[in-house]
Enzyme design. Sequence first.
Site, mmCIF file in Angstrom:
data_model
loop_
_atom_site.group_PDB
_atom_site.id
_atom_site.type_symbol
_atom_site.label_atom_id
_atom_site.label_comp_id
_atom_site.label_asym_id
_atom_site.label_seq_id
_atom_site.Cartn_x
_atom_site.Cartn_y
_atom_site.Cartn_z
ATOM 1 C CG HIS A 1 -3.180 5.824 5.964
ATOM 2 N ND1 HIS A 1 -1.896 5.702 6.421
ATOM 3 C CD2 HIS A 1 -3.299 4.928 4.953
ATOM 4 C CE1 HIS A 1 -1.257 4.774 5.714
ATOM 5 N NE2 HIS A 1 -2.092 4.302 4.818
ATOM 6 C CB CYS B 1 0.474 0.936 0.749
ATOM 7 S SG CYS B 1 -0.606 2.389 0.650
#
Length: 692
Positions: free
Chosen positions: A65, A202
Site C-alpha cells: 500500500h 505506521c
Amino acid sequence: MSEMITADLVDLDLSAESKEAAARALAERMVAKGRVTDLDGFLADVAAREAQMPTGLDGGIGIPHCRSEHVTEPTLAFGRSAAGIDFGAPDGPADLIFLIAAPAGADDAHLTILSSLARQLMNTEFTDALRAVSDPETAAALIRGDETPAEAAGGSSAETEDTATAPAAASAGAAAGSTTPAASEESGPAERPFRIVAVTSCPTGIAHTYMAAESLENAGREAGVEVTVETQGSAGFTRLDPAVIEAADGVVFAHDVPVREKDRFAGKPTVDVGVKAGINRPAELISEVRAKAERGERTAPAGAAGTPVDRAGDSTEGYGTKLRKWLMSGVSYMVPFVAAGGLLIAVGFAIGGWTVNKAPSVMDHFVWTQSDSWGALLFQIGGMAFNFLVPVLAGYIAYGMADRPGLVPGFVGGAISLSINAGFLGGLAAGLIAGGVVLAIQRVRIPAALRGIMPVVVIPLISSAVVGFLMFVVIGKPIAAAQKGMTDWLNGLTGTNAVLLGALLGLMMCFDLGGPVNKVAYTFATAGIAVAGPSDSAMKIMAAVMAAGMVPPLAMALATTVRGKLFTPAERENGKAAWVLGASFISEGAIPFAAADPLRVIPSAMVGGAVTGSLSMMFDATLRAPHGGIFVVPLIGNPFLYLIAIAAGVCVSTALVVVLKGMRKPAQGTPAADSAESRAAGEKGSKQPVAA
C-alpha cells in the site's frame, strides 16, 4: 467501501510469482478503471513503501500500500494466489493480497474506510470466506461489507444478523480509536480490570496502524484487560482523553514512526515495539506490560529526557521549533559523555596533581601502588570520553533530523571538525549539514532495484562524501577561525566583563530550569572545558553555571522551611526533596514551584542566579567537572568563596519569593480559597516536572 472496490478490481487466480509482479498485475486493473494515472510512477511509490518495511502479515496476508500523487481516488484491489507470494511475513508466503492505493491528499472519510479493511483482516472468518469465495463479485461485496462471511459462504441471514454491521463498527472504531472493555461480568463490583492505553502507527498510516489496534483490542478482550487505542493514522488522530491515560495501568506503543505527543504517556509501565509486533504478538505485549507494572517499572516523568528523536518535531511545527529540537537531540546525547569524561578528568587531577595531563600512557607506565598512576589512568579515560563529544553532538543532531541514516555522515563530520580544530561550532554545522544532505537524498526518486541498498550503502557513502568535502574544503577553515576567536575572547575576559558574563549565565540557568535556555548556557560552559587542558576562563564559566543552577531548588527548599505557611502542603513536601536536588545541581527541583506560581518563583530564581553567577566569576572560582554540585567541591578552585556565592544567591532568591508570596491576596477574600487554588496548582506542577 462501495466505490473503493468492484469486481473488476478482483483477481481470484493471481498468477504472479513475486510481490513486484503481483503489485503490477493488480495496479494494471486500477489503471484500466482510471484510478491510477501513471503505472510505473505508482509502482515506484509502492516499492518505496515496501522498502521501509515488508507488508506481509502472519496468516497468509500481503497488503502492499502507499499514498501516491498518481492515484485519483482511494482504491482497493484484491488478488488470490494459489502458489503464494513472499511479502516478507514470518510464517511464509501470502495467498491473500490487497493492494491499497490512496491519493496523496486523500480525505479523512475514505482513509477511515480503508482502515476498516485493516481491522477486518484480524477476523479469521473474514479471511476464510475470502479463501473460499468463488466469484469476483461476491469477493468484492464481502470486502465492501455488503455481505458477511457467513452469507458469502451460503449461510442464512438470521445466523449472521449480529455480524452484518461489523465493517461499519470497524470503521467507527478506526476513526477515533476504540475502548475494549474487559470481559469481567462475573467479577464483583470491587474488582477493577487492568487498563492499558496503546498507540499504533505506521509510515503510511493506512493499514498496519489499524490492524495493530484491532489485534491489541482482541487480545485485551481475551485477557480480560481494558485496552484503549489511539490510532495515529493518515486520517489524523483523535487524542485519548487525558483521564483515560491517567487511569491506565500501562502503555503499549506499537509504531514505526515517532509517537506524537508522547509525553502524555510518561511515568507509566511502557512496552515500546514496532507496529508488526502489535499485529503478530499482542498477547505477549499485554503480558509484558502487566509484568512491568507488577515490578514497578516506570518510564521517566513527562518532559524528561527520552529518546530525542521521538521529540524531534513533526511536519506541523515551524522551522525554528524543529531546529531547537534537532540541536537539543545532539546535546542530550552528548551530556552523558561530558559528565563521565569531565568527572574522570577532575578526579584524575585531584589524585595525580596538576601535572597529570603530562603523564605518559598508562599502558606502558602503570604502577599499582602509586597514586599518580591511578590519577593518570582516570585522566586518560576521561580524555578518551571527551574525544567523542563533538562526533556524538554532530551525529545525533543529524539523527534528530534524518533518523538512522544521518548517524554516519554526522559522526564523520564531527570527527573532521575535531581534526581541523573547528570544535563545537564545527560539530553543530556538521550535524545540520549531514541531516540536510540525507533528507535531500531521500527525496530523490530512486529505481526500485536500488532501494534495498540505499540505507546501508548509498546514503552513507554519498552523504559522508558530501559532508567531508564541505567540512574540509569549504566551511571548515572559517568555522575553525570563529572557534579560535571565541576562545581568545573568553580567555581575555577579566574584571567587569567577566562579572557581567557570570550574571548573564546565571539568568539563563534559572530562566526555564532545565529547558532550552538553560541548556544553551550549560552547553556553552561544557564546551569550554571539553579539552584536556581547559583555560582558566573556561573553568570559571563552568563554575558560575553550576553554582547558578543550584540556586533555584535550594532557594525554594529554604523558603518552604522558613515560611512554610506561604506554601501548600504539596509544595512543602517538594521542598524537602529540593534540598537534595539543589545540592546535586539539578535545577529541575524548582519546577513544581515554578509551575504553580511562575510569576513569583521564576523572577526570584533569576535574580538569585544572576547574583551567584557574578559573584562566582568575581571570586575567580574554577571548576573542571561539568556536574556534581556540592559533591565536587574538592575539585573547585576557591571553594570557600564559591560556597559563599551560592549561599548569597539562595538567600536573595528566598527573600524575594517570600516577599512576593507574602504580598499575594487571598482569592475571593478568603485564605481557604487561595490555599485550594495553590494546592491544586502545586499538585499539578509536582506531577509534571520538566527535566533537562
